[in-house]
Design a protein around this motif. Sequence first.
Motif, PDB file in Angstrom:
ATOM      1  N   VAL A  98       9.195  -3.100  10.355  1.00 43.94           N
ATOM      2  CA  VAL A  98       8.729  -3.029   8.965  1.00 43.94           C
ATOM      3  C   VAL A  98       7.332  -3.632   8.857  1.00 43.94           C
ATOM      4  O   VAL A  98       6.424  -3.048   8.252  1.00 43.94           O
ATOM      5  N   LYS A  99       7.151  -4.777   9.472  1.00 47.29           N
ATOM      6  CA  LYS A  99       5.852  -5.450   9.439  1.00 47.29           C
ATOM      7  C   LYS A  99       4.791  -4.625  10.169  1.00 47.29           C
ATOM      8  O   LYS A  99       3.662  -4.486   9.687  1.00 47.29           O
ATOM      9  N   ALA A 100       5.150  -4.057  11.308  1.00 43.20           N
ATOM     10  CA  ALA A 100       4.190  -3.308  12.127  1.00 43.20           C
ATOM     11  C   ALA A 100       3.740  -2.011  11.467  1.00 43.20           C
ATOM     12  O   ALA A 100       2.560  -1.650  11.541  1.00 43.20           O
ATOM     13  N   VAL A 101       4.653  -1.286  10.837  1.00 47.35           N
ATOM     14  CA  VAL A 101       4.287   0.016  10.247  1.00 47.35           C
ATOM     15  C   VAL A 101       3.887  -0.095   8.781  1.00 47.35           C
ATOM     16  O   VAL A 101       3.423   0.882   8.202  1.00 47.35           O
ATOM     17  N   GLU A 102       4.101  -1.266   8.190  1.00 48.42           N
ATOM     18  CA  GLU A 102       3.706  -1.532   6.806  1.00 48.42           C
ATOM     19  C   GLU A 102       4.317  -0.526   5.827  1.00 48.42           C
ATOM     20  O   GLU A 102       3.637   0.015   4.954  1.00 48.42           O
ATOM     21  N   LEU A 103       5.609  -0.298   6.003  1.00 46.79           N
ATOM     22  CA  LEU A 103       6.379   0.553   5.096  1.00 46.79           C
ATOM     23  C   LEU A 103       7.569  -0.246   4.597  1.00 46.79           C
ATOM     24  O   LEU A 103       8.003  -1.193   5.250  1.00 46.79           O
ATOM     25  N   PRO A 104       8.134   0.125   3.451  1.00 42.87           N
ATOM     26  CA  PRO A 104       9.317  -0.577   2.949  1.00 42.87           C
ATOM     27  C   PRO A 104      10.485  -0.479   3.938  1.00 42.87           C
ATOM     28  O   PRO A 104      10.617   0.500   4.678  1.00 42.87           O
ATOM     29  N   GLN A 105      11.318  -1.495   3.933  1.00 42.09           N
ATOM     30  CA  GLN A 105      12.451  -1.557   4.848  1.00 42.09           C
ATOM     31  C   GLN A 105      13.349  -0.333   4.731  1.00 42.09           C
ATOM     32  O   GLN A 105      13.815   0.207   5.735  1.00 42.09           O
ATOM     33  N   SER A 106      13.555   0.150   3.514  1.00 45.22           N
ATOM     34  CA  SER A 106      14.418   1.318   3.325  1.00 45.22           C
ATOM     35  C   SER A 106      13.836   2.562   3.999  1.00 45.22           C
ATOM     36  O   SER A 106      14.574   3.371   4.571  1.00 45.22           O
TER      37      SER A 106
END
Length: 131
Positions: free
Chosen positions: A67-75
């Motif tokens: 999530v942190k690496a791709v900078e997208l919401p967890q869902s």
Amino acid sequence: MELDLHPSAGRSASSRHRNPYFGADPADASTNWAREVSEILKAAAHEGRFLILTILTHGEKSVSELVKAVELPQSVVSWHLARLRLGNLVKTRKDGRVVYYSLAGAEIPALVKIFSAFASDGMKQDGLPAA
């Protein structure tokens, strides 16, 4: 009603099941490779999923790390991971409540490398390792 898009639709029953491109029955294992490759490509054919695969070439990561690496919401990341699991491109390992993801096969880094080669200049600009 199912639409038959097979190139030999409308031919006799004896010739309808022959694949004109490969000269074999489509159910034959020697021609199923095209379907399998297509399914793999579908699973990887999204910017977010391909980025996840690229990150996982460097080793196992937890969902929160991804999530942190791709900078997208967890869902969204979880949805992409589910699609990658469905395509047999990633596998999971649980450690307590933390789920870790890794590539499902030794051939997957080669797949990432091949397709990344088409965009190696863009990868260099984004700070990603070039293929």
